[in-house]
Design an enzyme around this catalytic site. Structure first.
Site, PDB file in Angstrom:
ATOM      1  N   LYS A 126      48.109  41.404  42.809  1.00  0.00           N
ATOM      2  CA  LYS A 126      47.901  41.864  41.651  1.00  0.00           C
ATOM      3  C   LYS A 126      46.207  43.396  41.575  1.00  0.00           C
ATOM      4  O   LYS A 126      45.757  43.617  42.235  1.00  0.00           O
ATOM      5  CB  LYS A 126      46.712  40.357  41.046  1.00  0.00           C
ATOM      6  N   ASP A 166      49.338  42.836  32.202  1.00  0.00           N
ATOM      7  CA  ASP A 166      48.912  41.428  32.060  1.00  0.00           C
ATOM      8  C   ASP A 166      47.954  41.524  31.299  1.00  0.00           C
ATOM      9  O   ASP A 166      48.083  42.041  30.015  1.00  0.00           O
ATOM     10  CB  ASP A 166      47.982  41.235  33.340  1.00  0.00           C
TER      11      ASP A 166
END
Ligand code: NDP
Length: 445
Positions: A126, A166
């Site tokens: 991430k 995201d």
């Protein structure tokens, strides 16, 4: 309560002080894995638990850029390459002022198990930045994205690490970052997913997380003799996940009556008009409160947390972490909620989860229920490798099959470990087993 794995939690707490979100995510997973440590001592012997909680690599970097007034701005960029046991690191990039090491690490940690659940060969990672795209011009966003990729490009690659979007990172940001990667590296490869359809993107990627959430929710409801048809649904957020969850739930016969953003929520008893929402959010990048200008019968209330006071059969939190707390969970239960499935990552606090589970509300954590986004990202990678594009129907059918398979897997796994109906345990254990077995096979690395 931790017993066999308390020493792992102690180590994580000592190494990562001041990282509450990361500690919260690790503790939740370790609690589920106590039964695995008992049943599968080989994982203890091989140090799998202490290895899986430590990122393989953490990259923090400076992101300097020049705003429209000619002033130099500096942000902090992150990429956490958490675990590559089953494939290249894969996970989104978040641009939001709240981004810090704790948030990116919790997201990267969850991503390991989520990606394993998709059945596709993707490791967990991430990244992101404490940059706020809100209120910035397109030119500022472009200069920022170019600077961000000028550093990130040396750490990623189609076989190494493949980021996606995201919060705050949609098609515009992916386009700017992809352009910069291509310019620096002089190669056209699928190094990012969520790309535009003209340059290697996959049909149905935009819809994937929200649609996938509804496919899994429907599979669970069916398994319990119910369905979306005729249900009243509350969805929080009004971004990518919330919009397409609303669309699919409505198609499946539910009535979605509320959406929110970080400032407040709208309530429309006739069911949300998604064309209005898409115009506000996707075209004009404006605030959700403008919905009532177009639909005067709807109401807007300041403060996003109040959305959970609206009675509903199904709640789908799709905004951000820890947005649904104990109080909200009690209210939902009091109002007769039947199912809560997470579109966002870790939107329910641990206290809320306890209340939800204690009251036998069907509940699926984000690492299983929002895996549709990364699943279609995996399918985008497949199409890029094949140099082919599949039709919307083809990708959507694969997504549906994957989400139904995830539900079956977490349900069966929970049963196998004596925890029938506990989909938190099912998701954590099923995701863990796949990664742990790969780590075991690959030796101590
Ligand atoms: P978007 O940026 O498209 O939308 C985010 C939405 O959540 C906006 O409505 C935003 O409101 C709201 N929000 C963001 N931060 C906060 C906050 N601190 N408090 C209250 N509301 C907030 O993001 P996505 O829809 O892509 O992501 C939503 C969630 O889903 C995140 O948890 C993300 O990690 C998760 N997720 C996303 C996937 C994807 O494919 N996009 C895949 C899997 C999970 P505002 O505009 O006011 O900030």
């Amino acid at each position: 309560m931790l017993n066999k794995l308390q020493y792992v939690m102690d180590m994580v707490e000592k190494r990562n002080p001041n990282e509450p979100e990361f500690l919260q995510a690790v503790e939740e997973v370790l609690e589920s894995l106590e039964v695995v440590a008992t049943k599968n001592p080989e994982f203890l012997d091989a140090g799998i638990f202490e290895r899986i909680v430590e990122p393989e690599r953490q990259i923090f970097f400076r992101v300097p850029w020049v705003d429209d007034n000619g002033k130099v701005q500096v942000n902090r960029g992150f990429r956490i390459q958490f675990n590559s046991a089953i494939g290249p690191y894969k996970g989104g990039l978040r641009f939001h002022p709240s981004v810090n090491a704790s948030i990116i690490k919790f997201l990267g940690f969850e991503q390991i198990f989520k990606n394993a659940l998709t059945t596709l060969p993707m490791g967990g990672g991430k990244g992101g930045c404490d940059f706020d795209p809100k209120g910035k011009s397109d030119a500022e966003v472009m200069r920022f994205c170019q600077s961000f990729m000028s550093e990130l490009n040396r750490h990623i690659g189609q076989f190494t690490d493949v980021p996606a979007g995201d919060i705050g990172v949609g098609a515009r940001e992916i386009g700017f970052m992809y352009g910069q990667y291509k310019k620096i590296r002089n190669e056209s490869v699928g190094v990012l997913t969520g790309k535009g359809l003209q340059y290697g993107g996959s049909l149905a990627r935009t819809e994937a997380t929200g649609y996938g959430l509804c496919y899994l929710t429907e599979a669970m409801l069916n398994d319990h003799g119910s369905s979306f048809a005729g249900k009243t649904v509350v969805v929080s957020g009004s971004g990518n996940v919330a919009i397409y969850a609303t669309q699919k739930a409505t198609e499946m016969g539910a009535k979605v009556v509320a959406l929110s953003d970080s400032a407040g929520y709208i309530y429309d008893e006739n069911g949300i008009n998604l064309d209005v929402v898409k115009d506000i959010k996707e075209v004009r990048r404006a605030r959700i409160k403008e919905y009532v200008d177009a639909v005067p019968t709807a109401t807007y209330t300041e403060g996003c947390a109040g959305i959970w006071n609206i009675p509903c059969d199904v709640a789908m939190p799709c905004a951000t972490q820890n947005e649904l707390n104990e109080e909200a969970a009690k209210t939902l239960v009091k109002n007769g909620v039947k199912a809560i499935t997470e579109g966002a990552n870790m939107p329910c606090t641990p206290e809320a989860v306890s209340i939800i589970q204690a009251n036998n509300v069907l509940y699926v954590p984000g690492k299983a229920s929002n895996a549709g986004g990364v699943a279609v990202s995996g399918l985008e990678m497949s199409q890029n490798s094949l140099r082919l594009s599949w039709t919307f129907e083809d990708v959507d059918a694969r997504l549906k099959a994957i989400m139904e398979e995830i539900y079956a897997n977490i349900s069966t796994t929970a049963k196998e470990y004596g925890l029938e109906g506990d989909y938190v345990a099912g998701a954590n254990i099923a995701g863990f087993l796949k990664v742990a077995r790969a780590m075991l096979a690959q030796g101590v690395i």
